[in-house]
Structures are given as structure tokens and as C-alpha cells.
Write an enzyme that holds these catalytic residues in place. Structure first.
Site, short mmCIF file in Angstrom:
data_model
loop_
_atom_site.label_atom_id
_atom_site.label_comp_id
_atom_site.label_asym_id
_atom_site.label_seq_id
_atom_site.Cartn_x
_atom_site.Cartn_y
_atom_site.Cartn_z
N CYS A 122 36.74 -10.07 -75.16
CA CYS A 122 37.59 -10.23 -73.98
C CYS A 122 37.06 -9.37 -72.83
O CYS A 122 35.94 -9.58 -72.37
CB CYS A 122 39.05 -9.95 -74.31
SG CYS A 122 40.19 -10.59 -73.03
N HIS B 268 39.85 -13.89 -78.25
CA HIS B 268 40.13 -12.80 -79.19
C HIS B 268 39.94 -13.27 -80.63
O HIS B 268 40.85 -13.87 -81.19
CB HIS B 268 41.57 -12.30 -79.01
CG HIS B 268 41.79 -11.51 -77.77
ND1 HIS B 268 41.57 -10.15 -77.70
CD2 HIS B 268 42.19 -11.90 -76.53
CE1 HIS B 268 41.85 -9.72 -76.47
NE2 HIS B 268 42.22 -10.76 -75.74
N GLU C 213 40.09 -11.52 -83.25
CA GLU C 213 41.06 -10.81 -84.09
C GLU C 213 42.45 -11.43 -84.02
O GLU C 213 43.32 -11.11 -84.83
CB GLU C 213 41.11 -9.32 -83.71
CG GLU C 213 41.86 -8.97 -82.45
CD GLU C 213 41.12 -9.24 -81.15
OE1 GLU C 213 41.65 -8.86 -80.09
OE2 GLU C 213 40.02 -9.85 -81.17
#
EC number: 4.3.2.10
Length: 209
Positions: A79, A180, A182
Site C-alpha cells: 500500500c 493489502h 494481509e
């Protein structure tokens, strides 16, 4: 061992939990020696580009990240962390970045709602290690208002949001995800496993020297 750079502007806990989930060894640190001892580096990031660069400068991390790049250690920006890898940004003011990737960060100019937030399809532009095991057109999670205006040859995956948004970028040992991983479910975990594989391969190559 993967070093997650802690400079006060990242989704540290989310990235940490994701690496724990895939069984990767990691350390959260801003210590130069620990970063350079690691086998790979993740630069997360949430917030404004100029503030992030100021903090990296204050903590003497700009030189460390450039050294990581120079020695060939795998580096993944996520990001804002990806955006910082580029030469400069127009966010809030003209601001120099790390200069590890060619290109500039520009404001999204679309008729859609900004920020670009939510799930979007990621289309493959070219093969690179982080695509391993992924289906072209997999959905990943974005939250951003700026994008990388960069050469086509470093763009490995794109998403559509009123324009083509580079989602995956790479040049040599430097990788970037505008989305993202994650927060992108099993697809994101596979991407992080792929990065873990790149890190292990680099570690093995250093042991054989």
C-alpha cells in the site's frame, strides 16, 4: 527471517498476524542491524506519503532500505509502503520517495468514489514470483487514493477502477502491492507465502557464496 519495518505508519499487527498464519519467521523492527541481518524486508504503510518519508528520514531508514535494495535482499512494499518505493509523489506536496522503482505517485482521477476501497479483480500483466499459485482475476482488497504512474515493464498486475491501477509491481528484488495482501484472505496468504519463498531462495543463494 523477514523484517517488518516499524516506523509508526503501517498495518504492523495485520502483517504480523498474516506472517504468523503462514508460519514465516519474522521480526518487527526499525533497527538497522536487525534489518540488514534479515533475509527479506516488508515495508507496510498507511497514511500520507510526505509524513512517511519524513519519519523514514528521521529514523535513518532511507539509507537502510536503499542498502537492502543494493545488496539484492527481497523487499516488499505494501500500500503506502509500495508507493514509497517510487521516485516521487504529488500527495499534499511534491515529495521525493525512495527512488527504488521508476515512476511517480499521482492522485486517482476517476468518477468513482475515492478512496478506492474494497475488493477488486487483479489481472495478470506478466509473470513474476508472487503470482505463483494464484488464478488470474483473483480478488484482492484495496484502500488507496493515489496510484503509481510507472513504466509498463514493471507492472505485473492491474485492477480497473475507472482507469488501470497497477496492483502488482516488480523490478529485480523489489516488489510492491498497492492492495493489502494481509487483508486479502487466502489469496493474500498465498502472495505472502510466495514472498516467503523468494526470501528463502535468496537466503540459500547467500549461503552458497
Amino acid at each position: 527471517m523477514i523484517a517488518i519495518i516499524d516506523y509508526g505508519m503501517g498495518n504492523i499487527r495485520s502483517v504480523e498476524q498474516a506472517l504468523k498464519y503462514i508460519g514465516a519467521e519474522y521480526i518487527v523492527t526499525s533497527n538497522k542491524k536487525e534489518i540488514l541481518r534479515s533475509d527479506g524486508v516488508i515495508l507496510p504503510g498507511v497514511g500520507a506519503f510526505p509524513k512517511a518519508m519524513d519519519v523514514l528520514e528521521e529514523r535513518d531508514l532511507v539509507c537502510v532500505l536503499k542498502e537492502v535494495c543494493d545488496i539484492g535482499k527481497p523487499l516488499l512494499g505494501i500500500c503506502l509502503g509500495m508507493q514509497l518505493l517510487f521516485e516521487r509523489s504529488e500527495e499534499l506536496k511534491d515529495c521525493s520517495g525512495l527512488g527504488l522503482l521508476p515512476g511517480e505517485i499521482r492522485k486517482l482521477k476517476v468518477s468513482y468514489k475515492i478512496p478506492h476501497m474494497g475488493w477488486n479483480e487483479l489481472r495478470k500483466e506478466r509473470e513474476f514470483p508472487l503470482w505463483n499459485g494464484l488464478v488470474d482475476g483473483s480478488f484482492v482488497y484495496y484502500v488507496h487514493s493515489y496510484y503509481a504512474d510507472c513504466p509498463d515493464e514493471i507492472v505485473c498486475g492491474v485492477s480497473d477502477y475507472g482507469m488501470q491501477v497497477p496492483g502488482f509491481v516488480a523490478k529485480g528484488n523489489v516488489f510492491g502491492a498497492q492492495f493489502h495482501p494481509e487483508k486479502s484472505g487466502e489469496i493474500g496468504m498465498q502472495i505472502l507465502k510466495n514472498f516467503q519463498g523468494v526470501v528463502e531462495a535468496w537466503k540459500s543463494s547467500q549461503l552458497s557464496i
